[in-house]
Design a protein around this motif. Structure first.
Motif, short mmCIF file in Angstrom:
data_model
loop_
_atom_site.label_atom_id
_atom_site.label_comp_id
_atom_site.label_asym_id
_atom_site.label_seq_id
_atom_site.Cartn_x
_atom_site.Cartn_y
_atom_site.Cartn_z
N GLU A 1 -3.16 -7.96 29.50
CA GLU A 1 -4.30 -8.54 28.80
C GLU A 1 -3.93 -8.88 27.36
OE1 GLU A 1 -7.10 -9.41 30.18
OE2 GLU A 1 -6.47 -8.63 32.13
N GLY A 2 -4.48 -9.97 26.86
CA GLY A 2 -4.18 -10.37 25.49
C GLY A 2 -4.39 -11.86 25.30
N HIS A 3 -4.11 -12.34 24.08
CA HIS A 3 -4.39 -13.74 23.77
C HIS A 3 -3.51 -14.70 24.55
CE1 HIS A 3 -1.14 -12.72 20.88
NE2 HIS A 3 -0.75 -13.95 21.13
N THR A 4 -2.29 -14.28 24.90
CA THR A 4 -1.40 -15.18 25.64
C THR A 4 -1.93 -15.46 27.04
OG1 THR A 4 0.54 -14.43 24.40
CG2 THR A 4 0.94 -15.50 26.51
N LYS A 5 -2.32 -14.40 27.73
CA LYS A 5 -2.88 -14.57 29.08
C LYS A 5 -4.12 -15.44 29.03
CE LYS A 5 -4.87 -11.90 32.91
NZ LYS A 5 -5.16 -10.53 33.42
N GLU A 6 -5.01 -15.17 28.09
CA GLU A 6 -6.25 -15.94 27.98
C GLU A 6 -5.96 -17.41 27.68
OE1 GLU A 6 -10.40 -15.92 25.34
OE2 GLU A 6 -8.82 -14.45 24.96
N THR A 7 -5.04 -17.65 26.75
CA THR A 7 -4.72 -19.03 26.37
C THR A 7 -4.11 -19.80 27.53
OG1 THR A 7 -4.35 -18.36 24.07
CG2 THR A 7 -3.40 -20.46 24.76
N TRP B 1 0.92 -26.78 22.80
CA TRP B 1 0.54 -25.44 22.34
C TRP B 1 1.65 -24.85 21.46
CZ3 TRP B 1 2.01 -20.58 25.27
CH2 TRP B 1 1.40 -19.44 24.73
N ASN C 1 2.64 -12.80 22.90
CA ASN C 1 2.08 -11.45 22.93
C ASN C 1 3.12 -10.43 23.42
OD1 ASN C 1 0.08 -9.50 22.64
ND2 ASN C 1 -0.70 -9.76 24.71
N ASN D 1 4.90 -13.40 18.72
CA ASN D 1 3.47 -13.42 18.47
C ASN D 1 2.76 -14.37 19.44
OD1 ASN D 1 1.08 -12.87 16.58
ND2 ASN D 1 1.20 -15.10 16.50
N LEU D 2 3.35 -15.53 19.66
CA LEU D 2 2.76 -16.52 20.55
C LEU D 2 2.62 -16.00 21.97
CD1 LEU D 2 1.78 -19.52 20.75
CD2 LEU D 2 4.14 -20.09 21.39
#
Length: 457
Positions: free
Chosen positions: A264-270, A299, A52, A49-50
């Protein structure tokens, strides 16, 4: 005063029974968690989950295949046994392994990042087409989609292989030219650059091979050899990339380039946000990579707090089921316990003595064994009986007010015990310590607080 003392002793005895039942349930819970490797599975779900990576074919599997993480996995190097996932991963191990992987992807991204990203996207499209076709076998449109996706995947790989072939030819020519004039610095430099080109494209191909191996392993998680192949291929890709790491004056910039080509997703953004945060915090380029690693560690640690909450909720559900089974099977009815202990002075005194011994011993040795040994020679007021004169007598169901009243109080007493046991052994040990201290006029000044017993260590 005597009446109040008796009430306190009954309370101590009942709490001691709760403690024993809680210890049994806790031990069973730990046994179940170990048997099904719940902690390890919970950890890998949290990392998937972390990072992605729900299908476990991208960053998450690369992390688990990294030497730093594989080294703490049981049977990781034995192809004859299935690898047992680690139940714990330190923030430092996570950050070092992920930093190594991101650095490698960044180095590859310098020249072949777009081609590698296209090849990985083609892999994903092909796998999605296969999954869709499996839902409706024989559907001509989905069969055609699989064929098209396979062709796209093959073309993406061929594009990388074509560059690798050209690089080999160029390197061979550069070697021959350097041999004819070994003192010519330009030719020597051209040979080194050609070698650099081969290693760069080889790293990209190995990273793609590692992804193919990861996909095969994810489809067949019980096949240990596939997992080992994925790990070995990733190791080769990282080895190629590490050779060039010293050539990049801006390691964090290199990582950033690799991050831009992640899905693309939350991991890349974070991760991109963490890169910007690191640049604001540390201006010296030579220290930015280490600062970024520490941000990765923070993190991870914060995310693992949430993952720990998942495990705690699972434990609570299992503990409730176990408490129900243990309490009902042992007929540990709180109402019955209070009634029997109030009337039987000898039984009450023996249980109180055992409880006091347990509390005193636990000051120096925190172990469930002590409490269980203290109960070995006790005749605890629990259990079902076929004797009508025994308080634990099991009454055959029948339509009568007498049976209804008995059933009501029995269910009520069992329910109280079930809820009490779900509070856990640490809670009941601390409570028992307070009651025992109260009975003996309090804890002497300066004495350290007692610790709750845990399952046998």
């Amino acid at each position: 005063m005597l009446f109040g003392s008796n009430i306190l002793e009954v309370g101590i005895a009942v709490i001691f029974v709760y403690l024993l039942l809680s210890l049994v349930c806790t031990a069973l819970n730990e046994g179940i968690a170990s048997l099904i490797d719940k902690r390890g599975k919970n950890l890998v779900e949290g990392i998937k989950n972390l990072l992605n990576d729900p299908k476990f074919t991208g960053l998450a599997q690369q992390l688990y295949n990294h030497g730093l993480i594989g080294g703490i996995s049981q049977y990781a190097s034995d192809p004859s046994k299935r690898t047992r996932l680690p139940s714990y991963m330190s923030g430092e191990s996570f950050s070092l392994a992920l930093l190594d992987i991101l650095s490698a992807r960044g180095i590859i991204a310098g020249k072949y990042g777009d081609l590698l990203a296209n090849a990985e996207a083609a892999d994903d499209a092909y796998e999605e087409a296969l999954e869709a076709a499996a839902v409706t076998p024989g559907d001509p449109q989905r069969v055609a989609a699989v064929t098209q996706a396979k062709d796209a995947r093959d073309r993406a790989r061929v594009a990388l292989e074509a560059i690798a072939e050209k690089a080999k030819v160029a390197y061979g020519q550069a070697v021959q030219a350097a041999k004819t004039a070994p003192d010519d610095t330009a030719l020597v430099k051209a040979e080194a650059e050609a070698r650099h080109e081969i290693d760069s494209i080889s790293a990209a191909l190995k990273m793609l091979d590692a992804r193919h191996a990861a996909i095969a392993s994810a489809k067949n998680p019980k096949e240990v050899k596939l997992l080992l192949t994925a790990g070995a291929t990733l190791k080769e890709a990282l080895a190629f990339a590490r050779d060039f790491a010293t050539e990049y004056p801006d390691p964090l910039g290199n990582i950033q380039e690799g991050l831009k080509r992640l899905p693309e997703g939350h991991t890349k953004e974070t991760l991109l946000v963490l890169v910007d945060k690191t640049r604001r915090e540390v201006t010296a380029i030579e220290h930015q990579a280490e600062a970024f690693r520490k941000n990765l560690e923070d993190w991870f640690n914060k995310a693992m707090e949430r993952v720990g909450g998942w495990y705690k909720r699972w434990t609570q559900r299992v503990l409730l089921c176990l408490a129900t089974l243990v309490v009902v099977a042992s007929n540990a009815d709180t109402v019955m316990l209070i009634e029997r202990l109030s009337k039987d002075n000898v039984l009450r005194a023996s249980i109180v003595a055992a409880a006091e011994d347990t509390v005193k011993t636990q000051v120096d040795a925190v172990s469930a064994d002590t409490a269980l040994k203290a109960a070995e020679n006790l005749k605890l007021p629990v259990g079902w009986s076929l004797d009508p004169n025994d308080p634990g007598y099991f009454r055959t169901p029948k339509l009568s007010w007498e049976y209804t009243g008995w059933a009501f109080y029995k269910i009520f007493g069992l329910l109280i015990s079930i809820l009490a046991v779900t509070l856990g052994a640490p809670f009941w040990f601390d409570t028992l310590s307070k009651f025992v201290n109260l009975r003996s006029a309090g804890t002497p000044p300066g004495e350290s607080s007692k610790s709750a017993p845990q399952p046998g260590r």
